[in-house]
Enzyme design. Sequence first.
Site, PDB file in Angstrom:
ATOM      1  N   LYS B  97       0.881  -1.173   0.000  1.00  0.00           N
ATOM      2  CA  LYS B  97       0.000   0.000   0.000  1.00  0.00           C
ATOM      3  C   LYS B  97       0.915   1.218   0.000  1.00  0.00           C
ATOM      4  O   LYS B  97       1.672   1.431   0.942  1.00  0.00           O
ATOM      5  CB  LYS B  97      -0.886   0.005   1.242  1.00  0.00           C
ATOM      6  N   ALA B 184      -9.922   4.928   4.361  1.00  0.00           N
ATOM      7  CA  ALA B 184      -9.739   6.077   5.260  1.00  0.00           C
ATOM      8  C   ALA B 184     -11.009   6.875   5.445  1.00  0.00           C
ATOM      9  O   ALA B 184     -11.666   7.274   4.485  1.00  0.00           O
ATOM     10  CB  ALA B 184      -8.616   7.015   4.818  1.00  0.00           C
TER      11      ALA B 184
END
Lengths: 67, 256
Positions: B97, B184
């Site tokens: 990531k 997120a």
Amino acid sequence: MINITINSKEERLEKEMDVMTFLSKKGIKKDSVVVLINEDVIKKDDFERVMIKDGNKIEILRFVSGG
Amino acid sequence: MNDILKIGEKEFKNRLFTGTGKFPDKHMIPKILKSSGSEMITVALRRVDFSMPEENVLEYIDKSVTLLPNTSGARDAKEAVKIARIAREAGCGDFIKIEVIHDMKYLLPDNEETVKATEILSKEGFVVLPYVMPDLITAKKLEDTGAAAVMPLGSPIGSNQGLKTKSMIEILIENISLPIIVDAGIGRPSQAAEAMEMGADAVLVNSAIANADDPESMAEAFSLAVKAGRKAYLAKIAETSSKAKASSPLTGFLHD
């Protein structure tokens, strides 16, 4: 005496030693860390073979919680 | 029904990805993995602090779960690439990531540096999941530079604000061929369901689970929400209307 840096901090060791011995002196278990010498990752199988020498830049890292 | 999400060479049945961050007790990590059925989880790489007892977070993650190391701490592409290479050399697998952040107030990612890191790492065989501000132009560049998915943020990390960038994420879903994983800011299961109903391919939830009073139950709630949202998306949600459309017949009333 040899001069090395560990995680960017300068340190002196009484002599050259292999990575495994170094970790033992620091009280660190080999399974929990990633070790780099001069930007190269050292394989765990090589910890007893690879020597820490004068001028080496050592990074001792570990995997931690993160998102 | 076979509704598998393929990323790189891996196939995921569960579209809720999780993170290891912020758990007061790491023993909760295997519990949330079990209760949610999540098949991919993030970890970070840091320097050992010699004054504190060390732990290896990998010990808490079952071998069947795909590790997704992040490049958190990286302030530019060069640092992200370095972390990725170390993580792979350390045996974490090919998934990475990309997280390039130098704004410490909102933790918003640097899209430009993320694209640069993607280009380098995808050429080296990494399965790149870049964390970005949802932006169509950036996403097209990520497609061109070999990303395996696009991970647009819903709102700032840990803010629990939900899908503040909803309309921008919808644009990505409609125009980008790569899997879109909302990562997120998702603060509640209903927001995860909302993302899936919109057509997102998966969501990544960390703070909202770790900070819950009962993370194990919250992880299960998120998993159910993701499944519900996905089913609804596949079932094709009906249109909305400003006027009512009667659900009972408008003839044959029991009055004249």
